[in-house]
Scaffold this motif. Structure first.
Motif, PDB file in Angstrom:
ATOM      1  N   VAL A 146       0.835  -1.206   0.000  1.00  0.00           N
ATOM      2  CA  VAL A 146       0.000   0.000   0.000  1.00  0.00           C
ATOM      3  C   VAL A 146       0.865   1.249   0.000  1.00  0.00           C
ATOM      4  O   VAL A 146       0.596   2.211  -0.725  1.00  0.00           O
ATOM      5  CB  VAL A 146      -0.955   0.003   1.213  1.00  0.00           C
ATOM      6  CG1 VAL A 146      -1.603   1.369   1.382  1.00  0.00           C
ATOM      7  CG2 VAL A 146      -2.040  -1.055   1.027  1.00  0.00           C
ATOM      8  N   ILE A 199      -5.858   2.311  -2.750  1.00  0.00           N
ATOM      9  CA  ILE A 199      -6.952   1.785  -1.931  1.00  0.00           C
ATOM     10  C   ILE A 199      -7.546   0.534  -2.572  1.00  0.00           C
ATOM     11  O   ILE A 199      -7.790  -0.481  -1.899  1.00  0.00           O
ATOM     12  CB  ILE A 199      -8.037   2.857  -1.739  1.00  0.00           C
ATOM     13  CG1 ILE A 199      -7.503   4.003  -0.879  1.00  0.00           C
ATOM     14  CG2 ILE A 199      -9.286   2.249  -1.094  1.00  0.00           C
ATOM     15  CD1 ILE A 199      -8.430   5.192  -0.792  1.00  0.00           C
ATOM     16  N   ALA A 200      -7.775   0.606  -3.876  1.00  0.00           N
ATOM     17  CA  ALA A 200      -8.335  -0.545  -4.587  1.00  0.00           C
ATOM     18  C   ALA A 200      -7.397  -1.739  -4.518  1.00  0.00           C
ATOM     19  O   ALA A 200      -7.819  -2.880  -4.266  1.00  0.00           O
ATOM     20  CB  ALA A 200      -8.608  -0.169  -6.044  1.00  0.00           C
ATOM     21  N   GLY A 247      -4.938  -2.334  -2.301  1.00  0.00           N
ATOM     22  CA  GLY A 247      -4.792  -2.855  -0.953  1.00  0.00           C
ATOM     23  C   GLY A 247      -5.985  -3.691  -0.535  1.00  0.00           C
ATOM     24  O   GLY A 247      -5.825  -4.787   0.033  1.00  0.00           O
ATOM     25  N   THR A 248      -7.185  -3.200  -0.808  1.00  0.00           N
ATOM     26  CA  THR A 248      -8.403  -3.923  -0.442  1.00  0.00           C
ATOM     27  C   THR A 248      -8.489  -5.260  -1.174  1.00  0.00           C
ATOM     28  O   THR A 248      -8.738  -6.314  -0.568  1.00  0.00           O
ATOM     29  CB  THR A 248      -9.650  -3.085  -0.780  1.00  0.00           C
ATOM     30  OG1 THR A 248      -9.583  -1.839  -0.077  1.00  0.00           O
ATOM     31  CG2 THR A 248     -10.916  -3.822  -0.379  1.00  0.00           C
ATOM     32  N   ALA A 249      -8.279  -5.213  -2.487  1.00  0.00           N
ATOM     33  CA  ALA A 249      -8.367  -6.430  -3.297  1.00  0.00           C
ATOM     34  C   ALA A 249      -7.279  -7.427  -2.908  1.00  0.00           C
ATOM     35  O   ALA A 249      -7.533  -8.634  -2.795  1.00  0.00           O
ATOM     36  CB  ALA A 249      -8.262  -6.080  -4.780  1.00  0.00           C
ATOM     37  N   LEU A 253      -5.581  -7.805  -0.015  1.00  0.00           N
ATOM     38  CA  LEU A 253      -5.773  -8.412   1.296  1.00  0.00           C
ATOM     39  C   LEU A 253      -6.886  -9.454   1.272  1.00  0.00           C
ATOM     40  O   LEU A 253      -6.706 -10.592   1.732  1.00  0.00           O
ATOM     41  CB  LEU A 253      -6.088  -7.330   2.332  1.00  0.00           C
ATOM     42  CG  LEU A 253      -6.202  -7.803   3.791  1.00  0.00           C
ATOM     43  CD1 LEU A 253      -4.885  -8.411   4.251  1.00  0.00           C
ATOM     44  CD2 LEU A 253      -6.591  -6.644   4.693  1.00  0.00           C
ATOM     45  N   CYS A 254      -8.038  -9.095   0.724  1.00  0.00           N
ATOM     46  CA  CYS A 254      -9.178 -10.015   0.699  1.00  0.00           C
ATOM     47  C   CYS A 254      -8.903 -11.243  -0.165  1.00  0.00           C
ATOM     48  O   CYS A 254      -9.194 -12.382   0.230  1.00  0.00           O
ATOM     49  CB  CYS A 254     -10.422  -9.290   0.195  1.00  0.00           C
ATOM     50  SG  CYS A 254     -11.013  -7.976   1.284  1.00  0.00           S
ATOM     51  N   ASP A 295     -10.367 -10.751  -6.315  1.00  0.00           N
ATOM     52  CA  ASP A 295      -9.432  -9.651  -6.557  1.00  0.00           C
ATOM     53  C   ASP A 295      -9.899  -8.772  -7.715  1.00  0.00           C
ATOM     54  O   ASP A 295      -9.896  -7.543  -7.618  1.00  0.00           O
ATOM     55  CB  ASP A 295      -8.044 -10.209  -6.861  1.00  0.00           C
ATOM     56  CG  ASP A 295      -7.054  -9.121  -7.238  1.00  0.00           C
ATOM     57  OD1 ASP A 295      -6.522  -8.471  -6.322  1.00  0.00           O
ATOM     58  OD2 ASP A 295      -6.844  -8.897  -8.440  1.00  0.00           O
ATOM     59  N   LEU A 299     -13.139  -6.690  -6.744  1.00  0.00           N
ATOM     60  CA  LEU A 299     -12.862  -5.589  -5.825  1.00  0.00           C
ATOM     61  C   LEU A 299     -11.997  -4.516  -6.468  1.00  0.00           C
ATOM     62  O   LEU A 299     -12.292  -3.318  -6.371  1.00  0.00           O
ATOM     63  CB  LEU A 299     -12.190  -6.116  -4.558  1.00  0.00           C
ATOM     64  CG  LEU A 299     -13.060  -6.961  -3.625  1.00  0.00           C
ATOM     65  CD1 LEU A 299     -12.234  -7.511  -2.475  1.00  0.00           C
ATOM     66  CD2 LEU A 299     -14.229  -6.137  -3.103  1.00  0.00           C
ATOM     67  N   ILE A 304     -13.529  -0.726  -7.435  1.00  0.00           N
ATOM     68  CA  ILE A 304     -13.062   0.400  -6.623  1.00  0.00           C
ATOM     69  C   ILE A 304     -12.197   1.354  -7.443  1.00  0.00           C
ATOM     70  O   ILE A 304     -12.314   2.579  -7.340  1.00  0.00           O
ATOM     71  CB  ILE A 304     -12.282  -0.096  -5.393  1.00  0.00           C
ATOM     72  CG1 ILE A 304     -13.199  -0.918  -4.478  1.00  0.00           C
ATOM     73  CG2 ILE A 304     -11.678   1.085  -4.613  1.00  0.00           C
ATOM     74  CD1 ILE A 304     -12.491  -1.572  -3.313  1.00  0.00           C
TER      75      ILE A 304
END
Length: 216
Positions: free
Chosen positions: A81, A94-95, A97-99, A101-102, A134, A137, A141
């Motif tokens: 990130v 942001i997109a 990092g979120t994708a 991690l999940c 991935d 998300l 985003i």
């Protein structure tokens, strides 16, 4: 490569650095359409690099177990990130990092449940499920108009890719078309990544490879 309960700081260096390199490169390359063979509206270069993250994750999981792999994901997430903010826009960071991690945590869960099956099933299934999450998300985003507020909040120009493009006789937003193309490549790359995964497993963990290759 039996599972180990104790590991040292040096064990993390290579997988964490590999994760960071893959994500940082993918964050840059996903912003460039693959303008070859008429695929500029359905594919980006990032699709060719990101699946390597699943290879790193699965090898870490196989070598040390899910707890170690999660630690690698968390460390890779933080560093990636930071690098993404430096190398890309806040919205992309942001997109990403979120994708990341999940998807990587889902990869670990699926791999762990299937690890006793034939050697290729766990890495392939976990990579496919992780890639689906991935892609969904990240592209929504990063490029859907509904998330344009992130650009506005961070003082950036709207980077949404909401313009309509042809898609199998219909029209859909460009970000959906790109996401579909990237997912198809990620699935193909998941199969390609089985080659180095199987080779590494056969060389460094022949017992596991031999025991699992004929399992059902």
């Amino acid at each position: 490569m039996p599972l180990q309960r104790a590991y040292t700081f040096s064990d993390f260096i290579l997988p964490v650095l590999a994760m960071c390199a893959v994500v940082a490169a993918s964050n840059i390359l996903v912003q460039y359409p693959f303008n070859h063979f008429g695929l500029g509206e359905v594919l980006t270069f990032g699709a060719f690099t990101y699946p390597i993250a699943f290879l790193v994750n699965d090898l870490s999981n196989r070598r040390f177990g899910p707890q170690f792999a999660r630690t690698v994901v968390y460390a890779g997430f933080i560093i990636a990130v930071v690098l993404s903010i430096w190398l890309a826009t806040p919205r992309i960071a942001i997109a990403s990092g979120t994708a990341f991690l999940c998807a990587q945590l889902l990869d670990i869960t699926v791999f762990s449940k299937l690890r006793q099956l034939t050697w290729w099933k766990a890495p392939f299934a976990s990579a496919v499920f992780g890639s689906i999450l991935d892609t969904l998300l990240f592209f929504s985003i990063a490029f859907a108009a509904q998330f344009a507020w992130i650009d506005a909040a961070t003082g950036q120009a709207d980077s949404s890719l909401a313009m309509l493009v042809p898609f199998f006789g219909k029209e859909i937003p460009l970000w959906m078309s790109l996401g579909f193309g990237d997912l198809m490549v990620k699935v193909v790359m998941a199969m390609v990544m089985l080659v180095p995964y199987g080779a590494i497993l056969a060389i460094f963990a022949p017992a596991i490879y031999s025991a699992n290759r004929n399992s059902k």
